[in-house]
Enzyme design. Structure first.
Site, PDB file in Angstrom:
ATOM      1  CB  CYS A  43      -0.984  -0.022   1.171  1.00 36.10           C
ATOM      2  SG  CYS A  43      -0.248   0.140   2.812  1.00 36.10           S
ATOM      3  CG  HIS A  51      -4.594   0.207   3.842  1.00 38.54           C
ATOM      4  ND1 HIS A  51      -3.932  -0.838   3.245  1.00 38.54           N
ATOM      5  CD2 HIS A  51      -5.440   0.697   2.890  1.00 38.54           C
ATOM      6  CE1 HIS A  51      -4.347  -0.976   1.997  1.00 38.54           C
ATOM      7  NE2 HIS A  51      -5.257  -0.055   1.754  1.00 38.54           N
ATOM      8  CG  HIS A 105      -6.632   0.374  -1.689  1.00 42.99           C
ATOM      9  ND1 HIS A 105      -6.848  -0.232  -0.481  1.00 42.99           N
ATOM     10  CD2 HIS A 105      -7.598  -0.122  -2.522  1.00 42.99           C
ATOM     11  CE1 HIS A 105      -7.886  -1.043  -0.554  1.00 42.99           C
ATOM     12  NE2 HIS A 105      -8.360  -0.996  -1.784  1.00 42.99           N
TER      13      HIS A 105
END
Length: 355
Positions: A270, A318, A330
């Site tokens: 990520c 994240h 993402h």
């Protein structure tokens, strides 16, 4: 005859069961033993885990693996910085050692000239000693040399001291590097263990249950289909050229696999994706989610614009790249490629505007 009469009158011992009765008794005994064994096994066996519980545990393991991945990324970045610092110290020590040797050679030439004329001055002999500690301890003798020689000897002394300090710092950096590498291996093992545990849990599901899990995970992370890709891209209006470049890079990464620790170009995690996207726009971001959140100006959820970094979970574990319309691009997790997803599907932790 007496023996025959005795045998004839001897009575057989008691027999509780015979024939069918004996077989019935044996069957009942075996059945009782089997029942007892089954009850004992049931008491010791773990409760049956439902598919829903398996899926929840897998989700938790994937999240924990992402946390460990960001820690791994941070440890890797710190180890690389330490290694770079160590190399710089070693290079500087080598350069200064070369200069020291040149200075000592000059003193040697001077000493040779002195010897030919009137012998070597004691201070010069000290400067040329193979034992620097002895030289430093007895350097008070340098005032016995002439002004020129004293200046040269002081220079040698200073260089020896500087090199010793550089080497000590290099030793400290080397020890720090060993610590960083051990930390790196610890986080690497943690990621691998959690992902292996997730795979083992998924293997306990049937093919249909696994397919259902993947569908539900895809739905939770936005699916990322071709329709989403074309529709969202056409509606993106970035606030500036750099943000537009970052968003364009993220669109180009759609469909590429998630690989923990990866920063592209063929796979990403990520924070690796967001770092690579902004690198394509000429902006250098730090490596981890918890450092990227401080790499720009904080903005509220209501102020989001394409190109902003959006962060999730209380530990800021994240990150995605906002593209407008409540959507982001993402890299979700292992097995799920880079995709478009709504930012509402995860606990929102904050946002940063890079440029």
């Amino acid at each position: 005859m007496a023996a025959h009469r005795e045998a004839a009158h001897r009575k057989p011992g008691p027999r509780l069961f015979a024939g069918p009765a004996a077989r019935t008794a044996a069957t009942l005994a075996l059945a009782g033993a089997a029942a007892a064994t089954a009850l004992e096994g049931a008491a010791q066996a773990d409760p049956q885990v439902t598919p829903a519980q398996v899926k929840a545990k897998v989700d938790r393991l994937y999240h924990d693996a992402e946390v460990a991945t960001e820690k791994y990324n941070g440890a890797k970045e710190r180890a690389a910085a330490t290694e770079k610092s160590l190399d710089a110290l070693r290079d500087e020590a080598a350069r200064r050692t070369e200069r020291l040797n040149t200075a000592r050679d000059a003193l040697g030439s001077f000493a040779t000239a002195q010897y030919r004329s009137a012998g070597i001055d004691p201070a010069v002999r000290l400067a040329l000693s193979s034992d620097p500690d002895q030289y430093l301890e007895r350097a008070s003798y340098e005032d016995r040399a002439g002004d020129r020689q004293a200046g040269a000897i002081k220079g040698v002394r200073r260089q020896i001291s500087d090199i010793a300090q550089l080497r000590a710092r290099a030793e400290d950096e080397l020890a720090d590097l060993a610590t960083r590498r051990a930390e790196l291996e610890k986080h690497k093992d943690s990621v691998r263990t959690k992902l292996a545990d997730a795979r083992k849990l998924l293997a306990t599901l049937t093919a249909d249950q696994r397919a259902d899990y993947e569908r539900s995970a895809d739905a939770a992370h936005g699916g990322g289909g071709r329709a989403d890709r074309s529709t969202a891209r056409g509606s993106v209006t970035a606030p500036n050229a750099r943000a537009a470049q970052a968003v364009d890079f993220a669109y180009g990464a759609l469909g590429k696999p998630y690989v923990w620790g990866a920063t592209g170009p063929s796979s990403f995690d990520c924070s690796g994706l967001t770092q690579a996207a902004w690198r394509a726009a000429g902006v250098s971001l730090p490596r981890t989610t918890y450092t990227q959140i401080n790499a720009g100006q904080r903005v509220s959820r209501s102020e989001l614009a394409p190109g902003d970094l959006v962060f999730f979970y209380s530990g800021v574990t994240h990150v995605g790249l906002y593209i407008g319309g409540g959507q982001m691009i993402h890299a979700p997790r292992p097995g799920a490629p880079v995709r478009i997803a709504p930012i509402s599907e995860m606990p929102f932790a904050g946002a940063t505007r890079v440029a």
